[in-house]
Write a protein that holds these residues in place. Sequence first.
Motif, mmCIF file in Angstrom:
data_model
loop_
_atom_site.group_PDB
_atom_site.id
_atom_site.type_symbol
_atom_site.label_atom_id
_atom_site.label_comp_id
_atom_site.label_asym_id
_atom_site.label_seq_id
_atom_site.Cartn_x
_atom_site.Cartn_y
_atom_site.Cartn_z
ATOM 1 N N VAL A 30 30.641 15.472 41.077
ATOM 2 C CA VAL A 30 32.098 15.311 41.171
ATOM 3 C C VAL A 30 32.809 16.344 40.306
ATOM 4 N N VAL A 31 32.297 16.570 39.089
ATOM 5 C CA VAL A 31 32.949 17.512 38.173
ATOM 6 C C VAL A 31 32.932 18.924 38.736
ATOM 7 N N PHE A 32 31.785 19.385 39.238
ATOM 8 C CA PHE A 32 31.704 20.756 39.743
ATOM 9 C C PHE A 32 32.536 20.941 41.012
ATOM 10 N N LEU A 33 32.560 19.931 41.875
ATOM 11 C CA LEU A 33 33.442 20.025 43.036
ATOM 12 C C LEU A 33 34.900 20.118 42.598
ATOM 13 N N SER A 34 35.235 19.402 41.534
ATOM 14 C CA SER A 34 36.608 19.432 41.030
ATOM 15 C C SER A 34 36.952 20.775 40.408
ATOM 16 N N TYR A 35 35.971 21.412 39.760
ATOM 17 C CA TYR A 35 36.203 22.773 39.264
ATOM 18 C C TYR A 35 36.609 23.693 40.422
ATOM 19 N N GLY A 36 35.904 23.555 41.550
ATOM 20 C CA GLY A 36 36.274 24.348 42.719
ATOM 21 C C GLY A 36 37.686 24.035 43.175
ATOM 22 N N GLY A 37 38.097 22.764 43.028
ATOM 23 C CA GLY A 37 39.449 22.379 43.409
ATOM 24 C C GLY A 37 40.515 23.042 42.568
ATOM 25 N N VAL A 38 40.172 23.445 41.354
ATOM 26 C CA VAL A 38 41.125 24.170 40.510
ATOM 27 C C VAL A 38 41.577 25.446 41.218
#
Length: 410
Positions: A290-298
Amino acid sequence: MVRLVRLADASTLPLWRRPISLLFLMAFAMPIAFSVWLALLNNFVVEAANFDGADIGLLHAIREIPGFLAVGVILVIMFVREQVLALSSLILLGVTTALTAHFPQLQGILILTFLSSVGFHYYETVNQSLQLQWLPKDRAPQTLGWLMAAGSIATFLVYFVIMILWEPLGLTYNIVYMVGGGITVSIALFAMFAYPQFEAPHPQLKAFILRRRYWLYYALQFMSGARRQIFMVFAGFMMVEKFGFQVHELTALYLINLMVNIVVAPLLGRIVATYGERKALVFEYAGLVVVFLSYGGVYFLGWGIFVAAALYVIDHIFFGLALALKTYFQKIADPGDIAPTAAVAFTINHIAAVGLPVPLGLLWLVSPASVFFLAAGMAATSLMLALLIPRHPAPGYETRFARGLPAPAE
């Protein structure tokens, strides 16, 4: 003459001279030099040497080579005791950190990074071995959590001093690097002369071993190295490149992160002890997806600085559960395998860490989000592997496939 003390007799020593106290002292000393180096790194290389994403990828590839060569520890401990090697490695880390700002060009930065990394990775390899040899299995998760907290306190102090004094005192990179490295060297020298040499009950094999029954541990180490490298190289670099963080601002983020981890780290040890290694690692890897996918969302969704900073802190909390991987191995290992397997595991951990930074640095120039999406895939792979860990791992029961089978004498 060096005094040898058996581990069983160490309880007769004053509390401050016992093995557990030495582990805490080393856990406190190492982050002082390393955290100074890390806190200033992204700003130092951008301002002093005009690094871009490809350059920072190259630097971290060089930094990980000694980790890839950590198997060389097996050769060194044929002639040097593990305890001496750990403290000597701390001295090397401290000295090279102190000299960092004296060589503000690409070549000089790369050479000193390599040497400091030898100190860091050889220390980490031997330190992990000593922890698993010196800590009883029933108290290892909780104690490892407290050791993590001790390291976080040291890092907290480093970041706090940099944050509050950098601008008021007009500190320079050279001053901070010299002081941080010098403190680590001083502590290591004190420990070298103040403590006896502790003799563990099980002699360690001084040979390269690669046991088939440890295959799941090796696989998890490999994936951990690949995933961790993306975070180490690019998460902090994103803060500087995308959001323009200055030294004191990036240090403030690190400081918040450390405050959280000082409180959380002992709780993580308790979680592992209560729920077991499988559940702890599954929770860690699911959270990291979830965290790494969210980094991509940045990048894709335009999320702002506060979301990125929150993800950075959450990221560190999940990584703290990696102590479960240590205790998993402690439970399945033959007592004499701990030192050589720690060296082999560090090498396996760094296979991807050496090969990934340069191509990922080039990918970063095209699509930073893709780097983080790749990390999410790696975390998902780790999650699948973690599901294979038994609830109560033991020799002969290293994976859920091995139920009831005796440990092979390989």
